[in-house]
Design a protein around this motif. Sequence first.
Motif, PDB file in Angstrom:
ATOM      1  N   ARG A 134       0.824  -1.208   0.000  1.00 15.61           N
ATOM      2  CA  ARG A 134       0.000   0.000   0.000  1.00 15.61           C
ATOM      3  C   ARG A 134       0.858   1.257   0.000  1.00 15.61           C
ATOM      4  NH1 ARG A 134      -3.730   0.816   4.923  1.00 15.61           N
ATOM      5  NH2 ARG A 134      -2.177   2.337   5.492  1.00 15.61           N
ATOM      6  N   ASN A 135       1.959   1.261   0.764  1.00 14.71           N
ATOM      7  CA  ASN A 135       2.830   2.430   0.803  1.00 14.71           C
ATOM      8  C   ASN A 135       3.611   2.603  -0.491  1.00 14.71           C
ATOM      9  OD1 ASN A 135       2.028   3.232   3.325  1.00 14.71           O
ATOM     10  ND2 ASN A 135       3.663   2.125   4.372  1.00 14.71           N
ATOM     11  N   SER A 136       3.922   1.529  -1.182  1.00 11.73           N
ATOM     12  CA  SER A 136       4.671   1.657  -2.427  1.00 11.73           C
ATOM     13  C   SER A 136       3.804   2.190  -3.552  1.00 11.73           C
ATOM     14  CB  SER A 136       5.273   0.310  -2.824  1.00 11.73           C
ATOM     15  OG  SER A 136       4.258  -0.583  -3.217  1.00 11.73           O
ATOM     16  N   MET A 137       2.486   2.065  -3.439  1.00 14.58           N
ATOM     17  CA  MET A 137       1.587   2.576  -4.465  1.00 14.58           C
ATOM     18  C   MET A 137       1.285   4.061  -4.291  1.00 14.58           C
ATOM     19  SD  MET A 137      -1.163  -0.406  -5.043  1.00 14.58           S
ATOM     20  CE  MET A 137      -0.757  -1.894  -5.863  1.00 14.58           C
ATOM     21  N   GLY A 138       1.733   4.650  -3.212  1.00 13.59           N
ATOM     22  CA  GLY A 138       1.555   6.078  -3.047  1.00 13.59           C
ATOM     23  C   GLY A 138       0.426   6.467  -2.119  1.00 13.59           C
ATOM     24  N   THR A 139      -0.415   5.552  -1.741  1.00  7.92           N
ATOM     25  CA  THR A 139      -1.496   5.904  -0.824  1.00  7.92           C
ATOM     26  C   THR A 139      -0.986   5.784   0.596  1.00  7.92           C
ATOM     27  OG1 THR A 139      -2.281   3.627  -0.823  1.00  7.92           O
ATOM     28  CG2 THR A 139      -3.304   5.124  -2.389  1.00  7.92           C
ATOM     29  N   GLY A 140      -1.022   6.856   1.301  1.00  4.80           N
ATOM     30  CA  GLY A 140      -0.586   6.836   2.680  1.00  4.80           C
ATOM     31  C   GLY A 140       0.865   7.220   2.871  1.00  4.80           C
ATOM     32  N   SER A 141       1.614   7.378   1.782  1.00  2.00           N
ATOM     33  CA  SER A 141       3.009   7.754   1.951  1.00  2.00           C
ATOM     34  C   SER A 141       3.204   9.184   1.460  1.00  2.00           C
ATOM     35  CB  SER A 141       3.926   6.815   1.178  1.00  2.00           C
ATOM     36  OG  SER A 141       3.721   6.975  -0.209  1.00  2.00           O
ATOM     37  N   THR A 142       4.050   9.911   2.129  1.00  5.63           N
ATOM     38  CA  THR A 142       4.375  11.271   1.724  1.00  5.63           C
ATOM     39  C   THR A 142       5.848  11.335   1.377  1.00  5.63           C
ATOM     40  OG1 THR A 142       4.864  11.910   3.990  1.00  5.63           O
ATOM     41  CG2 THR A 142       2.608  12.264   3.237  1.00  5.63           C
ATOM     42  N   THR A 143       6.181  12.211   0.439  1.00  6.92           N
ATOM     43  CA  THR A 143       7.584  12.362   0.069  1.00  6.92           C
ATOM     44  C   THR A 143       8.254  13.264   1.086  1.00  6.92           C
ATOM     45  OG1 THR A 143       7.014  14.204  -1.373  1.00  6.92           O
ATOM     46  CG2 THR A 143       7.102  12.027  -2.382  1.00  6.92           C
ATOM     47  N   PRO A 144       9.452  12.938   1.493  1.00 10.06           N
ATOM     48  CA  PRO A 144      10.127  13.759   2.512  1.00 10.06           C
ATOM     49  C   PRO A 144      10.590  15.092   1.928  1.00 10.06           C
ATOM     50  CG  PRO A 144      11.556  12.007   1.772  1.00 10.06           C
ATOM     51  CD  PRO A 144      10.225  11.765   1.129  1.00 10.06           C
ATOM     52  N   GLN A 145      10.528  16.131   2.737  1.00 10.17           N
ATOM     53  CA  GLN A 145      11.014  17.455   2.353  1.00 10.17           C
ATOM     54  C   GLN A 145      12.445  17.604   2.849  1.00 10.17           C
ATOM     55  OE1 GLN A 145       9.465  19.742   0.533  1.00 10.17           O
ATOM     56  NE2 GLN A 145       7.650  18.474   0.293  1.00 10.17           N
ATOM     57  N   ILE A 146      13.364  17.863   1.932  1.00 14.03           N
ATOM     58  CA  ILE A 146      14.764  18.022   2.286  1.00 14.03           C
ATOM     59  C   ILE A 146      15.146  19.467   1.999  1.00 14.03           C
ATOM     60  CG2 ILE A 146      17.120  17.282   1.814  1.00 14.03           C
ATOM     61  CD1 ILE A 146      15.946  14.604   0.903  1.00 14.03           C
ATOM     62  N   ASN A 147      15.587  20.171   3.035  1.00 15.44           N
ATOM     63  CA  ASN A 147      16.022  21.552   2.888  1.00 15.44           C
ATOM     64  C   ASN A 147      17.541  21.587   2.826  1.00 15.44           C
ATOM     65  OD1 ASN A 147      13.379  22.495   3.049  1.00 15.44           O
ATOM     66  ND2 ASN A 147      13.443  22.453   5.274  1.00 15.44           N
ATOM     67  N   VAL A 148      18.077  22.022   1.692  1.00 17.73           N
ATOM     68  CA  VAL A 148      19.515  22.112   1.507  1.00 17.73           C
ATOM     69  C   VAL A 148      19.875  23.597   1.454  1.00 17.73           C
ATOM     70  CG1 VAL A 148      21.455  21.527   0.001  1.00 17.73           C
ATOM     71  CG2 VAL A 148      19.536  19.952   0.222  1.00 17.73           C
ATOM     72  N   PRO A 149      20.763  24.053   2.338  1.00 22.77           N
ATOM     73  CA  PRO A 149      21.131  25.479   2.291  1.00 22.77           C
ATOM     74  C   PRO A 149      21.937  25.796   1.033  1.00 22.77           C
ATOM     75  CG  PRO A 149      22.457  24.323   3.913  1.00 22.77           C
ATOM     76  CD  PRO A 149      21.424  23.355   3.423  1.00 22.77           C
ATOM     77  N   GLY A 150      21.852  27.072   0.605  1.00 23.84           N
ATOM     78  CA  GLY A 150      22.567  27.487  -0.596  1.00 23.84           C
ATOM     79  C   GLY A 150      24.074  27.542  -0.392  1.00 23.84           C
ATOM     80  N   LYS A 151      24.517  27.894   0.806  1.00 22.80           N
ATOM     81  CA  LYS A 151      25.949  28.001   1.081  1.00 22.80           C
ATOM     82  C   LYS A 151      26.253  27.306   2.402  1.00 22.80           C
ATOM     83  CE  LYS A 151      29.623  31.312   1.860  1.00 22.80           C
ATOM     84  NZ  LYS A 151      29.960  32.707   2.100  1.00 22.80           N
ATOM     85  N   ILE A 152      27.311  26.505   2.396  1.00 25.27           N
ATOM     86  CA  ILE A 152      27.733  25.804   3.602  1.00 25.27           C
ATOM     87  C   ILE A 152      29.098  26.351   3.991  1.00 25.27           C
ATOM     88  CG2 ILE A 152      28.323  23.588   4.621  1.00 25.27           C
ATOM     89  CD1 ILE A 152      26.416  22.287   2.614  1.00 25.27           C
ATOM     90  N   ASP A 153      29.216  26.907   5.201  1.00 22.41           N
ATOM     91  CA  ASP A 153      30.473  27.467   5.684  1.00 22.41           C
ATOM     92  C   ASP A 153      31.207  26.406   6.498  1.00 22.41           C
ATOM     93  OD1 ASP A 153      32.513  29.146   6.309  1.00 22.41           O
ATOM     94  OD2 ASP A 153      31.445  30.131   7.960  1.00 22.41           O
ATOM     95  N   VAL A 154      32.338  25.949   5.955  1.00 22.70           N
ATOM     96  CA  VAL A 154      33.141  24.948   6.639  1.00 22.70           C
ATOM     97  C   VAL A 154      34.442  25.635   7.057  1.00 22.70           C
ATOM     98  CG1 VAL A 154      34.283  22.719   6.467  1.00 22.70           C
ATOM     99  CG2 VAL A 154      32.126  23.106   5.267  1.00 22.70           C
ATOM    100  N   ASN A 155      34.609  25.848   8.329  1.00 20.57           N
ATOM    101  CA  ASN A 155      35.813  26.499   8.850  1.00 20.57           C
ATOM    102  C   ASN A 155      36.733  25.413   9.387  1.00 20.57           C
ATOM    103  OD1 ASN A 155      37.700  28.208   9.820  1.00 20.57           O
ATOM    104  ND2 ASN A 155      36.408  29.146  11.382  1.00 20.57           N
ATOM    105  N   VAL A 156      37.838  25.162   8.649  1.00 21.74           N
ATOM    106  CA  VAL A 156      38.769  24.115   9.059  1.00 21.74           C
ATOM    107  C   VAL A 156      39.916  24.683   9.893  1.00 21.74           C
ATOM    108  CG1 VAL A 156      38.228  22.569   7.176  1.00 21.74           C
ATOM    109  CG2 VAL A 156      40.001  24.286   6.873  1.00 21.74           C
ATOM    110  N   ASN A 157      40.048  25.997   9.991  1.00 19.98           N
ATOM    111  CA  ASN A 157      41.114  26.608  10.782  1.00 19.98           C
ATOM    112  C   ASN A 157      40.656  26.735  12.229  1.00 19.98           C
ATOM    113  OD1 ASN A 157      42.674  26.946   8.482  1.00 19.98           O
ATOM    114  ND2 ASN A 157      41.711  28.899   7.997  1.00 19.98           N
ATOM    115  N   GLN A 158      41.391  26.087  13.109  1.00 19.12           N
ATOM    116  CA  GLN A 158      41.052  26.136  14.525  1.00 19.12           C
ATOM    117  C   GLN A 158      41.933  27.167  15.212  1.00 19.12           C
ATOM    118  OE1 GLN A 158      41.420  22.231  16.126  1.00 19.12           O
ATOM    119  NE2 GLN A 158      39.704  21.397  14.934  1.00 19.12           N
ATOM    120  N   PRO A 159      41.354  27.945  16.116  1.00 22.12           N
ATOM    121  CA  PRO A 159      42.191  28.941  16.825  1.00 22.12           C
ATOM    122  C   PRO A 159      43.170  28.242  17.776  1.00 22.12           C
ATOM    123  CG  PRO A 159      39.982  28.908  17.686  1.00 22.12           C
ATOM    124  CD  PRO A 159      39.975  28.016  16.502  1.00 22.12           C
ATOM    125  N   LYS A 160      44.355  28.863  17.910  1.00 25.55           N
ATOM    126  CA  LYS A 160      45.380  28.294  18.789  1.00 25.55           C
ATOM    127  C   LYS A 160      45.352  28.876  20.147  1.00 25.55           C
ATOM    128  CE  LYS A 160      48.562  26.971  15.211  1.00 25.55           C
ATOM    129  NZ  LYS A 160      49.885  26.989  14.756  1.00 25.55           N
TER     130      LYS A 160
END
Length: 68
Positions: free
Chosen positions: A42-68
């Motif tokens: 029943r879920n594979s036919m689409g009745t009762g199942s909803t598609t998940p909403q995935i929010n992907v940000p436009g920019k990802i800030d990855v700071n690899v420099n750690q303060p000393k």
Amino acid sequence: MATIVNTPAQGNSDSGMGMVIGVILLIGFLFLFFVYGFPMIRNSMGTGSTTPQINVPGKIDVNVNQPK
């Protein structure tokens, strides 16, 4: 004189246990189908199942420099 050997015909000695085991197995398979298989179909036919909403940000800030 000829010797006559009278052997009795073999009767039906089936106690019906195979039929009882078959019915129990059939009930078990039907139970498993309705508990696991039917909702999956029943879920594979689409009745009762909803598609998940995935929010992907436009920019990802990855700071690899750690303060000393």
